[in-house]
Design a protein around this motif. Structure first.
Motif, PDB file in Angstrom:
ATOM      1  N   LEU A  61     132.338  55.489   2.571  1.00 41.97           N
ATOM      2  CA  LEU A  61     132.144  56.484   3.624  1.00 41.97           C
ATOM      3  C   LEU A  61     131.636  55.822   4.898  1.00 41.97           C
ATOM      4  O   LEU A  61     132.125  56.122   5.995  1.00 41.97           O
ATOM      5  CB  LEU A  61     131.168  57.563   3.145  1.00 41.97           C
ATOM      6  N   ARG A  62     130.696  54.915   4.755  1.00 37.49           N
ATOM      7  CA  ARG A  62     130.183  54.195   5.942  1.00 37.49           C
ATOM      8  C   ARG A  62     131.306  53.406   6.610  1.00 37.49           C
ATOM      9  O   ARG A  62     131.433  53.405   7.838  1.00 37.49           O
ATOM     10  CB  ARG A  62     129.037  53.270   5.562  1.00 37.49           C
ATOM     11  N   PHE A  63     132.130  52.726   5.814  1.00 28.17           N
ATOM     12  CA  PHE A  63     133.216  51.929   6.384  1.00 28.17           C
ATOM     13  C   PHE A  63     134.321  52.806   6.979  1.00 28.17           C
ATOM     14  O   PHE A  63     134.986  52.396   7.923  1.00 28.17           O
ATOM     15  CB  PHE A  63     133.810  50.981   5.343  1.00 28.17           C
ATOM     16  N   ALA A  64     134.522  53.999   6.427  1.00 26.24           N
ATOM     17  CA  ALA A  64     135.576  54.887   6.923  1.00 26.24           C
ATOM     18  C   ALA A  64     135.242  55.417   8.314  1.00 26.24           C
ATOM     19  O   ALA A  64     136.140  55.707   9.105  1.00 26.24           O
ATOM     20  CB  ALA A  64     135.794  56.045   5.961  1.00 26.24           C
ATOM     21  N   GLY A  65     133.967  55.538   8.592  1.00 24.59           N
ATOM     22  CA  GLY A  65     133.532  55.964   9.925  1.00 24.59           C
ATOM     23  C   GLY A  65     134.117  57.289  10.352  1.00 24.59           C
ATOM     24  O   GLY A  65     134.114  58.256   9.594  1.00 24.59           O
ATOM     25  N   SER A  66     134.671  57.320  11.549  1.00 25.27           N
ATOM     26  CA  SER A  66     135.142  58.567  12.142  1.00 25.27           C
ATOM     27  C   SER A  66     136.422  59.100  11.506  1.00 25.27           C
ATOM     28  O   SER A  66     136.831  60.220  11.803  1.00 25.27           O
ATOM     29  CB  SER A  66     135.350  58.385  13.645  1.00 25.27           C
ATOM     30  N   ARG A  67     137.064  58.324  10.642  1.00 26.36           N
ATOM     31  CA  ARG A  67     138.259  58.842   9.945  1.00 26.36           C
ATOM     32  C   ARG A  67     137.896  59.995   9.020  1.00 26.36           C
ATOM     33  O   ARG A  67     138.728  60.840   8.724  1.00 26.36           O
ATOM     34  CB  ARG A  67     138.943  57.748   9.115  1.00 26.36           C
ATOM     35  N   VAL A  68     136.640  60.016   8.536  1.00 27.63           N
ATOM     36  CA  VAL A  68     136.209  61.062   7.612  1.00 27.63           C
ATOM     37  C   VAL A  68     135.472  62.142   8.391  1.00 27.63           C
ATOM     38  O   VAL A  68     134.326  61.973   8.778  1.00 27.63           O
ATOM     39  CB  VAL A  68     135.318  60.486   6.483  1.00 27.63           C
ATOM     40  N   LYS A  69     136.183  63.244   8.609  1.00 26.32           N
ATOM     41  CA  LYS A  69     135.605  64.380   9.322  1.00 26.32           C
ATOM     42  C   LYS A  69     135.355  65.555   8.383  1.00 26.32           C
ATOM     43  O   LYS A  69     134.537  66.419   8.687  1.00 26.32           O
ATOM     44  CB  LYS A  69     136.531  64.805  10.451  1.00 26.32           C
ATOM     45  N   THR A  70     136.077  65.607   7.271  1.00 26.22           N
ATOM     46  CA  THR A  70     135.973  66.729   6.340  1.00 26.22           C
ATOM     47  C   THR A  70     135.783  66.219   4.914  1.00 26.22           C
ATOM     48  O   THR A  70     135.991  65.029   4.638  1.00 26.22           O
ATOM     49  CB  THR A  70     137.252  67.587   6.374  1.00 26.22           C
ATOM     50  N   ALA A  71     135.434  67.130   4.025  1.00 24.40           N
ATOM     51  CA  ALA A  71     135.308  66.776   2.613  1.00 24.40           C
ATOM     52  C   ALA A  71     136.660  66.326   2.053  1.00 24.40           C
ATOM     53  O   ALA A  71     136.730  65.425   1.220  1.00 24.40           O
ATOM     54  CB  ALA A  71     134.751  67.945   1.821  1.00 24.40           C
ATOM     55  N   GLU A  72     137.735  66.946   2.520  1.00 22.32           N
ATOM     56  CA  GLU A  72     139.074  66.516   2.083  1.00 22.32           C
ATOM     57  C   GLU A  72     139.353  65.087   2.532  1.00 22.32           C
ATOM     58  O   GLU A  72     139.931  64.296   1.785  1.00 22.32           O
ATOM     59  CB  GLU A  72     140.147  67.471   2.619  1.00 22.32           C
ATOM     60  N   ASP A  73     138.951  64.750   3.764  1.00 22.32           N
ATOM     61  CA  ASP A  73     139.091  63.364   4.239  1.00 22.32           C
ATOM     62  C   ASP A  73     138.304  62.427   3.336  1.00 22.32           C
ATOM     63  O   ASP A  73     138.777  61.337   2.996  1.00 22.32           O
ATOM     64  CB  ASP A  73     138.571  63.204   5.671  1.00 22.32           C
ATOM     65  N   PHE A  74     137.098  62.838   2.963  1.00 22.85           N
ATOM     66  CA  PHE A  74     136.266  62.018   2.089  1.00 22.85           C
ATOM     67  C   PHE A  74     136.980  61.744   0.771  1.00 22.85           C
ATOM     68  O   PHE A  74     137.029  60.600   0.309  1.00 22.85           O
ATOM     69  CB  PHE A  74     134.920  62.699   1.825  1.00 22.85           C
ATOM     70  N   ILE A  75     137.551  62.778   0.189  1.00 26.48           N
ATOM     71  CA  ILE A  75     138.262  62.586  -1.078  1.00 26.48           C
ATOM     72  C   ILE A  75     139.418  61.612  -0.877  1.00 26.48           C
ATOM     73  O   ILE A  75     139.600  60.677  -1.663  1.00 26.48           O
ATOM     74  CB  ILE A  75     138.743  63.934  -1.644  1.00 26.48           C
ATOM     75  N   THR A  76     140.176  61.805   0.181  1.00 26.88           N
ATOM     76  CA  THR A  76     141.339  60.952   0.454  1.00 26.88           C
ATOM     77  C   THR A  76     140.947  59.495   0.689  1.00 26.88           C
ATOM     78  O   THR A  76     141.524  58.582   0.101  1.00 26.88           O
ATOM     79  CB  THR A  76     142.105  61.476   1.682  1.00 26.88           C
ATOM     80  N   TYR A  77     139.964  59.266   1.551  1.00 25.49           N
ATOM     81  CA  TYR A  77     139.630  57.902   1.958  1.00 25.49           C
ATOM     82  C   TYR A  77     138.581  57.214   1.085  1.00 25.49           C
ATOM     83  O   TYR A  77     138.523  55.979   1.058  1.00 25.49           O
ATOM     84  CB  TYR A  77     139.142  57.885   3.416  1.00 25.49           C
ATOM     85  N   CYS A  78     137.756  57.983   0.392  1.00 30.96           N
ATOM     86  CA  CYS A  78     136.627  57.372  -0.313  1.00 30.96           C
ATOM     87  C   CYS A  78     136.599  57.649  -1.808  1.00 30.96           C
ATOM     88  O   CYS A  78     135.925  56.931  -2.548  1.00 30.96           O
ATOM     89  CB  CYS A  78     135.308  57.865   0.288  1.00 30.96           C
ATOM     90  N   GLY A  79     137.282  58.667  -2.273  1.00 34.59           N
ATOM     91  CA  GLY A  79     137.124  59.057  -3.656  1.00 34.59           C
ATOM     92  C   GLY A  79     138.364  59.014  -4.519  1.00 34.59           C
ATOM     93  O   GLY A  79     138.312  59.337  -5.700  1.00 34.59           O
ATOM     94  N   THR A  80     139.483  58.616  -3.949  1.00 31.86           N
ATOM     95  CA  THR A  80     140.749  58.697  -4.675  1.00 31.86           C
ATOM     96  C   THR A  80     141.149  57.391  -5.341  1.00 31.86           C
ATOM     97  O   THR A  80     141.604  57.387  -6.477  1.00 31.86           O
ATOM     98  CB  THR A  80     141.867  59.149  -3.712  1.00 31.86           C
ATOM     99  N   GLY A  81     140.995  56.293  -4.634  1.00 29.66           N
ATOM    100  CA  GLY A  81     141.437  55.021  -5.188  1.00 29.66           C
ATOM    101  C   GLY A  81     141.112  53.867  -4.285  1.00 29.66           C
ATOM    102  O   GLY A  81     140.554  54.029  -3.200  1.00 29.66           O
TER     103      GLY A  81
END
Length: 121
Positions: A61-81
């Motif tokens: 999440l820290r590395f994703a920075g501004s790409r993660v704006k929503t919980a769905e973004d979090f799942i996509t960028y940080c929690g999927t693979g």
């Protein structure tokens, strides 16, 4: 000038409130992972306990920075693979069943949003 500033503030408040709601959802998802009892997280073929899995998601999440704006973004960028290998993260529960972490996180998010909706009615 003051009227313009007040108007801008009033228009921006809902956006800031929505960001706060999304941050609360993300925190809930991470905590849901961190507190899973007896679960094993499998990332790139290596097994991790719940606390280490949650720590890894916080790091992503820290590395994703501004790409993660929503919980769905979090799942996509940080929690999927893995962003490096492309391999999906999985969770093996105490009873032996295995699911993709994205499935688990989407289920937790749906439950959270349903509870929040029922609390506001």
């Amino acid at each position: 000038m003051i009227a313009t500033l007040i108007l801008f503030t009033l228009l921006a408040l809902p956006a800031f409130a929505q960001q706060d709601v999304e941050q609360q959802k993300i925190a809930y998802l991470i905590e849901s992972v961190a507190t899973l009892q007896g679960a094993t997280f499998i990332r790139n073929g290596t097994e991790y306990d719940a606390k280490r899995a949650a720590d890894h998601m916080r790091l992503k999440l820290r590395f994703a920075g501004s790409r993660v704006k929503t919980a769905e973004d979090f799942i996509t960028y940080c929690g999927t693979g893995s962003s490096m290998s492309g391999i999906k993260y999985t969770i093996r529960f105490q009873d032996g069943h295995i699911i993709d972490s994205a499935t688990f996180l989407h289920g937790k998010l749906a439950g959270y949003e349903a509870r929040m909706a029922s609390d506001t009615h």
